[in-house]
Design a protein around this motif. Structure first.
Motif, PDB file in Angstrom:
ATOM      1  N   VAL A 124       0.846  -1.202   0.000  1.00  0.00           N
ATOM      2  CA  VAL A 124       0.000   0.000   0.000  1.00  0.00           C
ATOM      3  C   VAL A 124       0.879   1.249   0.000  1.00  0.00           C
ATOM      4  CG1 VAL A 124      -1.684   1.338   1.344  1.00  0.00           C
ATOM      5  CG2 VAL A 124      -2.026  -1.117   1.002  1.00  0.00           C
ATOM      6  N   SER A 125       1.966   1.218   0.770  1.00  0.00           N
ATOM      7  CA  SER A 125       2.887   2.363   0.765  1.00  0.00           C
ATOM      8  C   SER A 125       3.485   2.575  -0.618  1.00  0.00           C
ATOM      9  CB  SER A 125       4.005   2.149   1.787  1.00  0.00           C
ATOM     10  OG  SER A 125       3.484   2.173   3.094  1.00  0.00           O
ATOM     11  N   MET A 126       3.837   1.478  -1.280  1.00  0.00           N
ATOM     12  CA  MET A 126       4.396   1.590  -2.635  1.00  0.00           C
ATOM     13  C   MET A 126       3.397   2.194  -3.615  1.00  0.00           C
ATOM     14  SD  MET A 126       6.678  -1.769  -3.425  1.00  0.00           S
ATOM     15  CE  MET A 126       7.182  -1.121  -5.031  1.00  0.00           C
ATOM     16  N   LEU A 127       2.114   1.903  -3.429  1.00  0.00           N
ATOM     17  CA  LEU A 127       1.104   2.447  -4.341  1.00  0.00           C
ATOM     18  C   LEU A 127       1.181   3.971  -4.406  1.00  0.00           C
ATOM     19  CD1 LEU A 127      -2.028   0.253  -3.521  1.00  0.00           C
ATOM     20  CD2 LEU A 127      -0.561   0.127  -5.548  1.00  0.00           C
ATOM     21  N   GLY A 128       1.526   4.597  -3.278  1.00  0.00           N
ATOM     22  CA  GLY A 128       1.629   6.053  -3.244  1.00  0.00           C
ATOM     23  C   GLY A 128       2.663   6.603  -4.206  1.00  0.00           C
ATOM     24  N   MET A 129       3.713   5.827  -4.454  1.00  0.00           N
ATOM     25  CA  MET A 129       4.765   6.293  -5.371  1.00  0.00           C
ATOM     26  C   MET A 129       4.321   6.258  -6.825  1.00  0.00           C
ATOM     27  SD  MET A 129       8.242   4.734  -3.736  1.00  0.00           S
ATOM     28  CE  MET A 129       7.655   3.122  -3.248  1.00  0.00           C
ATOM     29  N   PHE A 130       3.277   5.480  -7.119  1.00  0.00           N
ATOM     30  CA  PHE A 130       2.819   5.330  -8.500  1.00  0.00           C
ATOM     31  C   PHE A 130       1.463   5.998  -8.738  1.00  0.00           C
ATOM     32  CE2 PHE A 130       5.636   1.793  -7.541  1.00  0.00           C
ATOM     33  CZ  PHE A 130       6.554   1.919  -8.563  1.00  0.00           C
ATOM     34  N   ASP A 131       0.915   6.612  -7.713  1.00  0.00           N
ATOM     35  CA  ASP A 131      -0.411   7.222  -7.831  1.00  0.00           C
ATOM     36  C   ASP A 131      -0.329   8.495  -8.670  1.00  0.00           C
ATOM     37  OD1 ASP A 131      -2.786   8.947  -6.997  1.00  0.00           O
ATOM     38  OD2 ASP A 131      -3.233   7.050  -6.019  1.00  0.00           O
ATOM     39  N   PRO A 132      -1.225   8.647  -9.644  1.00  0.00           N
ATOM     40  CA  PRO A 132      -1.181   9.848 -10.488  1.00  0.00           C
ATOM     41  C   PRO A 132      -1.498  11.135  -9.726  1.00  0.00           C
ATOM     42  CG  PRO A 132      -3.110   8.512 -11.025  1.00  0.00           C
ATOM     43  CD  PRO A 132      -2.280   7.716 -10.064  1.00  0.00           C
ATOM     44  N   THR A 138      -0.331  11.813  -6.612  1.00  0.00           N
ATOM     45  CA  THR A 138       0.588  11.852  -5.466  1.00  0.00           C
ATOM     46  C   THR A 138       0.755  13.252  -4.892  1.00  0.00           C
ATOM     47  OG1 THR A 138       1.806   9.917  -6.180  1.00  0.00           O
ATOM     48  CG2 THR A 138       2.963  11.414  -4.736  1.00  0.00           C
ATOM     49  N   ASP A 139       0.962  14.228  -5.720  1.00  0.00           N
ATOM     50  CA  ASP A 139       1.230  15.590  -5.242  1.00  0.00           C
ATOM     51  C   ASP A 139      -0.023  16.453  -5.106  1.00  0.00           C
ATOM     52  OD1 ASP A 139       3.972  15.086  -5.124  1.00  0.00           O
ATOM     53  OD2 ASP A 139       4.206  15.540  -7.253  1.00  0.00           O
ATOM     54  N   ASN A 140      -1.181  15.874  -5.322  1.00  0.00           N
ATOM     55  CA  ASN A 140      -2.433  16.622  -5.253  1.00  0.00           C
ATOM     56  C   ASN A 140      -3.168  16.212  -3.986  1.00  0.00           C
ATOM     57  OD1 ASN A 140      -4.939  17.806  -5.585  1.00  0.00           O
ATOM     58  ND2 ASN A 140      -5.165  17.179  -7.720  1.00  0.00           N
ATOM     59  N   ASN A 141      -3.323  17.138  -3.052  1.00  0.00           N
ATOM     60  CA  ASN A 141      -4.008  16.838  -1.795  1.00  0.00           C
ATOM     61  C   ASN A 141      -5.378  17.503  -1.691  1.00  0.00           C
ATOM     62  OD1 ASN A 141      -2.131  15.080  -0.544  1.00  0.00           O
ATOM     63  ND2 ASN A 141      -0.787  16.847  -0.258  1.00  0.00           N
ATOM     64  N   SER A 142      -5.975  17.790  -2.843  1.00  0.00           N
ATOM     65  CA  SER A 142      -7.320  18.363  -2.821  1.00  0.00           C
ATOM     66  C   SER A 142      -8.311  17.293  -2.377  1.00  0.00           C
ATOM     67  CB  SER A 142      -7.704  18.875  -4.215  1.00  0.00           C
ATOM     68  OG  SER A 142      -7.866  17.784  -5.107  1.00  0.00           O
ATOM     69  N   GLN A 143      -9.481  17.706  -1.987  1.00  0.00           N
ATOM     70  CA  GLN A 143     -10.497  16.760  -1.531  1.00  0.00           C
ATOM     71  C   GLN A 143     -10.862  15.762  -2.632  1.00  0.00           C
ATOM     72  OE1 GLN A 143     -14.057  18.475   0.122  1.00  0.00           O
ATOM     73  NE2 GLN A 143     -15.047  16.504   0.377  1.00  0.00           N
ATOM     74  N   THR A 144     -11.024  16.237  -3.850  1.00  0.00           N
ATOM     75  CA  THR A 144     -11.397  15.326  -4.936  1.00  0.00           C
ATOM     76  C   THR A 144     -10.264  14.353  -5.257  1.00  0.00           C
ATOM     77  OG1 THR A 144     -10.770  16.993  -6.581  1.00  0.00           O
ATOM     78  CG2 THR A 144     -13.100  16.875  -5.994  1.00  0.00           C
ATOM     79  N   ALA A 145      -9.017  14.817  -5.200  1.00  0.00           N
ATOM     80  CA  ALA A 145      -7.880  13.918  -5.437  1.00  0.00           C
ATOM     81  C   ALA A 145      -7.797  12.877  -4.327  1.00  0.00           C
ATOM     82  CB  ALA A 145      -6.581  14.708  -5.536  1.00  0.00           C
ATOM     83  N   ASN A 146      -8.021  13.279  -3.096  1.00  0.00           N
ATOM     84  CA  ASN A 146      -7.985  12.326  -1.980  1.00  0.00           C
ATOM     85  C   ASN A 146      -9.103  11.296  -2.096  1.00  0.00           C
ATOM     86  OD1 ASN A 146      -5.684  13.370  -0.820  1.00  0.00           O
ATOM     87  ND2 ASN A 146      -6.799  14.763   0.534  1.00  0.00           N
ATOM     88  N   GLN A 147     -10.246  11.707  -2.600  1.00  0.00           N
ATOM     89  CA  GLN A 147     -11.333  10.748  -2.825  1.00  0.00           C
ATOM     90  C   GLN A 147     -10.945   9.747  -3.911  1.00  0.00           C
ATOM     91  OE1 GLN A 147     -14.542  13.508  -3.584  1.00  0.00           O
ATOM     92  NE2 GLN A 147     -15.258  13.400  -1.460  1.00  0.00           N
ATOM     93  N   ARG A 148     -10.315  10.212  -4.977  1.00  0.00           N
ATOM     94  CA  ARG A 148      -9.851   9.295  -6.027  1.00  0.00           C
ATOM     95  C   ARG A 148      -8.818   8.323  -5.476  1.00  0.00           C
ATOM     96  NH1 ARG A 148      -9.883  14.164  -9.121  1.00  0.00           N
ATOM     97  NH2 ARG A 148      -7.601  14.338  -8.882  1.00  0.00           N
ATOM     98  N   LYS A 149      -7.905   8.817  -4.665  1.00  0.00           N
ATOM     99  CA  LYS A 149      -6.888   7.954  -4.057  1.00  0.00           C
ATOM    100  C   LYS A 149      -7.536   6.891  -3.181  1.00  0.00           C
ATOM    101  CE  LYS A 149      -3.957  11.849  -3.458  1.00  0.00           C
ATOM    102  NZ  LYS A 149      -3.008  12.586  -2.629  1.00  0.00           N
ATOM    103  N   ALA A 150      -8.514   7.294  -2.395  1.00  0.00           N
ATOM    104  CA  ALA A 150      -9.194   6.348  -1.506  1.00  0.00           C
ATOM    105  C   ALA A 150      -9.899   5.253  -2.308  1.00  0.00           C
ATOM    106  CB  ALA A 150     -10.198   7.086  -0.623  1.00  0.00           C
TER     107      ALA A 150
END
Length: 101
Positions: free
Chosen positions: A28-36, A38-50
């Motif tokens: 799961v930690s590694m997934l963060g390195m490949f997430d499109p 990664t550098d976007n901490n907006s609410q909508t980006a966090n929802q996509r990450k979740a």
């Protein structure tokens, strides 16, 4: 549900006696390195990450199971839903639908 190939490789390279939760946590930690996002901490980006993490965790678990059974890791089938794909990726058989029961 798809995992980056590097995450699958890490699962394959994990020691056979590694605790499954340690492998899951690392994957799961590694997934963060490949997430499109990664550098976007907006609410909508966090929802996509979740949403991505919720979809990818069952794939990690199934991949680890198959690696430990010395079976090939299977990719998700786009025709199956989340639970159907989890069962398929765990045991290599597509589940019957309600119509087939």
């Amino acid at each position: 549900m798809r995992l980056p190939s590097q995450v699958v490789k890490m699962i394959e390279l994990s020691p056979p006696n590694a605790h499954p939760m340690d492998v899951l946590r690392t994957a799961v930690s590694m997934l963060g390195m490949f997430d499109p996002d990664t550098d976007n901490n907006s609410q909508t980006a966090n929802q996509r990450k979740a949403i991505r993490i919720v979809a990818q965790v069952p794939t990690i678990i199934a991949a680890l199971n198959r690696v430990r059974l010395r079976q090939p890791v299977l990719s998700a089938d786009p025709k199956l839903n989340l639970s159907g794909n989890f069962l398929y990726m765990m045991n290599g058989r597509k589940p019957k639908t309600n119509k087939q029961l």
